[in-house]
Design an enzyme around this catalytic site. Structure first.
Site, PDB file in Angstrom:
ATOM      1  N   HIS A   1       0.820  -1.223   0.000  1.00 34.33           N
ATOM      2  CA  HIS A   1       0.000   0.000   0.000  1.00 34.33           C
ATOM      3  C   HIS A   1       0.851   1.269   0.000  1.00 34.33           C
ATOM      4  CE1 HIS A   1      -3.963  -1.923   0.586  1.00 34.33           C
ATOM      5  NE2 HIS A   1      -3.259  -2.874   1.178  1.00 34.33           N
TER       6      HIS A   1
ATOM      7  N   ASP B   1      -0.703  -5.422   5.805  1.00 40.00           N
ATOM      8  CA  ASP B   1      -1.698  -6.261   5.122  1.00 40.00           C
ATOM      9  C   ASP B   1      -1.380  -6.385   3.637  1.00 40.00           C
ATOM     10  OD1 ASP B   1      -2.236  -3.445   5.099  1.00 40.00           O
ATOM     11  OD2 ASP B   1      -4.101  -3.890   4.049  1.00 40.00           O
ATOM     12  N   GLU B   2      -1.921  -7.422   3.066  1.00 35.69           N
ATOM     13  CA  GLU B   2      -1.944  -7.598   1.610  1.00 35.69           C
ATOM     14  C   GLU B   2      -0.576  -7.433   0.942  1.00 35.69           C
ATOM     15  OE1 GLU B   2      -6.445  -6.533   0.347  1.00 35.69           O
ATOM     16  OE2 GLU B   2      -5.185  -4.770   0.569  1.00 35.69           O
ATOM     17  N   ILE B   3       0.419  -8.059   1.495  1.00 35.69           N
ATOM     18  CA  ILE B   3       1.725  -8.041   0.831  1.00 35.69           C
ATOM     19  C   ILE B   3       1.666  -8.953  -0.389  1.00 35.69           C
ATOM     20  CG2 ILE B   3       4.194  -8.539   1.086  1.00 35.69           C
ATOM     21  CD1 ILE B   3       3.878  -8.012   4.088  1.00 35.69           C
TER      22      ILE B   3
ATOM     23  N   ASN C   1      -3.766  -5.721  -4.744  1.00 35.93           N
ATOM     24  CA  ASN C   1      -5.190  -6.008  -4.655  1.00 35.93           C
ATOM     25  C   ASN C   1      -6.046  -4.905  -5.262  1.00 35.93           C
ATOM     26  OD1 ASN C   1      -4.465  -8.327  -3.369  1.00 35.93           O
ATOM     27  ND2 ASN C   1      -5.882  -8.068  -1.652  1.00 35.93           N
TER      28      ASN C   1
END
Lengths: 550, 550
Positions: free
Chosen positions: A267, A331-333, A292
């Site tokens: 992010h 999050d969301e690596i 994502n």
């Protein structure tokens, strides 16, 4: 008399707008009005300025709310009783001990373990003064919010039908939050402040500020100003250090701590605008292979220079916020982004580290930097479930992917915050926002109703010792499809539902709660917050009449 | 050059905000600015006052919109070109024939078959004046809306990069509507007017005003004022005759007809407050046995007195509205309510009529009453599909239950309006609103995205002759969970998507439309309408970058 939330519902009068419901409450049936010269007195020597200001605001609400009771005649049939009622001359605030009087603002940002939010409130029916007592100015502030919800207006008279009132209140959970994402779309400071006010009315005590993300970097960080200069949506869509100070000061004076988040290592695409050397797969396409959501881009966590950059940035940002918590996200690596990034692969090869080891090094360095600034790290759940990262024991974990993950997070032994998408995401259910996808739906469909969040059990499937790891919970507004334009109606009253869950405790009954929540909606509107309608007004005026089986 | 919507998308510049897209359009690539002394001239002798006023408003938008182009640098890189650009001195409005100049307001409420909304607009690139021509003042008004969308702001310069502009525009469908329910929750007049303004910007020409329903009766009808006195939510939550005149006048001056609806015989519970003798099963419980939502109550249609009451009410209400269409509703008639109503059963027995015959008599009387006032009846689809009712050939049918019913309605030979819940209901997807039903979901879940509505085919499965029965379509906002607080964000930009579908015609591509719709959202906000964000601003500034496959 101490009543459970469930037991209490049966005895509540139909017009009774306390939200969240106090955990200890006794009500009478005697009408009482505010006296013409009604005053709120502070019986504290050298009362803190923010308490004095809070009292002034409380008096303003009493004068301006003008909320008619949500009954069919809006109070007309009570006019006679109101006219004959005794009047309340004053409310007096006092502290149990005035040895060390600290301000609301200091207490709001103190370590969460040491905060005291409890209070007692007595409103006699006999015309003698009301008394609000607490062990902290923060507790007094919570009690002021409660006092302000006791009153209705009928033709200029400010009244309750439920005196005497005896309240002994304290929160079930110490953390009650609301998360706002100001990166997908920017929110003007006035909107954030209005939201902070609304949060304070329902005793939410944490603004989790997801301030930056891949799309924009509105935070002006001293020493790193290129980030916002090149990464904000415009020169005016920023939060300068003085803006941040304005916001955190405004929040603290209202009993609210600000938990900032600079999400790493994912992010972070926007960092590439100013520091391209630190970002892998920046704006790589097709974005869906690298992130994502667009644009792709993650910090080159295996690079020593990037680790140094990140720790420096976090330290500089930490200095802007008075609270103890600071989130580094996690999050969301996206693995493919790093696999495809030659620089990251070269760094890993040079150091001999695996990716997991590099992530551990990066995270430990980030958290150590925050700790050196007196901060406690907060992370999203992947940092304890998906990745094998070394974290300090006091790290706080946000459960977001699913409430089904709560048990696994609790099993790690870290303290946790409920923020699961299947209960608490306010953005779900508004269709797909990705372009060229006419059949796209919300990934977390359906819409999360206030009723659904209200029925959440914070300790479901947890052992007694695991249950103690639950610090509380929050609603979250991710803003791919939100902006200042729909902030109020999207957030309220749903965030208030979650606020009651974590203040009053679980087990509340949606049927009993609905009339009170209606009143909270109407009171919010009187105070300038555009809370969303729950039902036709016909239903709002007739508790129970629009129940499924009515 | 006449381009199809699909073909056109490929050649549109990235900053180009026309919405709805003109059906005939040619653009250049020459920068052009509005001259300092830019003026809009009306070359019409004795121009109608509403056209003069519309021109004043158009000039206000040009001066105040200050909309920066939605490109990454918001127009900065065009600054040089803008500075050197030729400037447009004027726009001149003229009519093809000035033999019979009628006002916008008169034309807006004329029979739909006779309305002329087409216009041509020429904006030369060489510094000579722009020309707007039409055969009607209504057409000129539509052209003014288009002209107002051509311009961006960069540091005080009002410019386009797309001169010369040549537009020859006319709507694909004569009816483009928006329905607002002001009965479940009341909407202040200012909110209705703001919505009318917004409608006019996207060439919506009909406000379908579902003004009353079972929950409240805010319409003050001369001779029947008890209905609002006893049935409005409060004395201030009404639409008096002068309020209605204000609204219909405001709407007509903006090219918008108001189609009022007094739903009968169902959805009339509130009439029982003033006239209990005319309502069966009034507030009967359990409501779910007597109505689709609380409170229950339907007109005693088999009673001659009730027929007379209804025809009188409709005639009196009809006199408040200048347009030709008037809806008597006719949806969701609950059989059990009448079966259980002794008065209705007695009426049927006395007259020897079946229920179907009584409904036919009732409807014929209602429609005859409206016809005597010069109105054409509008009904919901059940009146032609579920009930065997005699209707005049010119009756207009609203398809609402499902788009799957379009073919069956068309097969009846009546003209129809697309209003199907599965495409056009703006209220869907916000969870269940009925009380004591924590797991309840929206009956018409999911949320209807703008993309979904945009891909609707108005003539799917229709023969060529049936296709001619399609007058157009509309978005609808039922307001169980809406009020003024979320009106703008719930309605816009989705209602604009449907407006383009029925103005520009079907077959549009969501990918090509998205950048223009973003710009419309941003322009709406500049004009004070809180349109909802479609995507992160990062996406709004980068057409296509957030597409699924980008």
């Amino acid at each position: 008399m101490k009543l459970s939330l469930l037991g209490l519902s049966a005895v509540l009068p139909s017009a009774f707008a306390l939200w969240p419901l106090p955990t200890g409450l006794s009500l009478g049936t005697t009408p009482l009005t505010l006296a013409k010269g009604f005053d709120i007195k502070i019986s504290i020597h050298n009362a803190p300025a923010d308490l004095v200001a809070a009292v002034q605001r409380a008096k303003g609400y009493l004068a301006n709310d003008k909320l008619q009771a949500l009954v069919i005649d809006r109070g007309a049939s009570s006019a006679g009783a109101i006219a004959k009622a005794k009047s309340l001359p004053s409310l007096t605030l006092s502290l149990a001990s005035t040895a060390n009087v600290t301000s609301i603002s200091e207490e709001a940002v103190a370590p969460i373990e040491s905060r005291v939010e409890s209070y007692t409130l007595t409103v006699p029916a006999d015309g003698s003064g009301a008394v609000l007592k607490a062990n902290s100015t923060l507790g007094l502030f919570r009690g002021l919010a409660t006092f302000g919800q006791l009153w209705y207006d009928w033709e200029g008279a400010t009244y309750t039908l439920s005196a005497p009132v005896q309240i002994s209140d304290s929160p079930a959970y110490p953390y009650r939050g609301f998360m706002l994402d100001t990166a997908r779309n920017y929110f003007p400071i006035a909107d954030i402040k209005r939201t902070i006010d609304a949060m304070s009315w329902v005793k939410i005590n944490t603004l989790h500020w997801h301030v930056v993300d891949s799309q924009s970097f509105p935070l002006v960080v001293p020493g790193y100003t290129e980030l916002s200069e090149k990464g904000a949506y415009s020169a005016s869509k920023v939060y300068s250090p003085s803006d941040v100070k304005d916001i955190v000061t405004y929040a603290a004076a209202r009993g609210i701590d600000v938990l900032p988040e600079i999400d790493t290592p994912g992010h972070t695409s926007v960092i590439s605008k100013a520091f391209p050397e630190h970002v892998a797969c920046a704006e790589a396409t097709p974005w869906a292979s690298f992130a994502n959501e667009p644009p792709a881009g993650q910090l080159r966590l295996a690079s020593e220079a990037t680790v140094n950059f990140t720790t420096g940035l976090l330290k500089a940002a930490a200095g802007l916020f008075p609270g103890k918590f600071f989130s580094t996200g996690g999050d969301e690596i996206n693995a493919n982004c790093y696999t495809q990034d030659n620089a990251t692969q070269a760094s890993l090869a040079a150091s001999g580290q695996t990716f997991a080891q590099a992530l551990d090094t990066f995270t430990q360095a980030s958290h150590a930097a925050l700790r050196s600034e007196g901060k406690t790290a907060v992370v999203w759940e992947e940092m304890v479930l998906a990745n094998n990262v070394t974290l300090a024991n006091d790290t706080l974990v946000l459960v977001w992917i699913s409430s089904a993950d709560v048990q696994a997070v609790a099993a790690t032994g870290f303290r946790l915050i409920h923020a699961a998408s299947d209960y608490f995401y306010l953005d779900c259910g508004h269709g797909g926002w990705v372009g060229n996808f006419p059949t796209g739906n919300s990934w977390c469909d359906p819409f999360k109703t206030w009723q659904h969040a209200y029925t959440f059990d914070p300790v479901a499937n947890l052992t007694e010792s695991q249950s103690k790891l639950v610090l509380g919970g929050q609603s979250l507004l991710w803003t791919e499809q939100s902006s200042a334009e729909n902030l109020d109606a999207t957030t309220w009253p749903r965030a208030a539902s979650t606020a009651e869950l974590f203040w009053s405790g679980p087990g509340g009954d949606v049927d009993a709660a609905l009339p009170r929540l209606h009143e909270e909606v109407y009171r919010f509107r009187q105070r300038g917050v555009a809370a969303n309608a729950l039902q036709p007004e016909w239903c709002a005026l007739r508790p129970g009449a629009c129940d499924l089986t009515a």
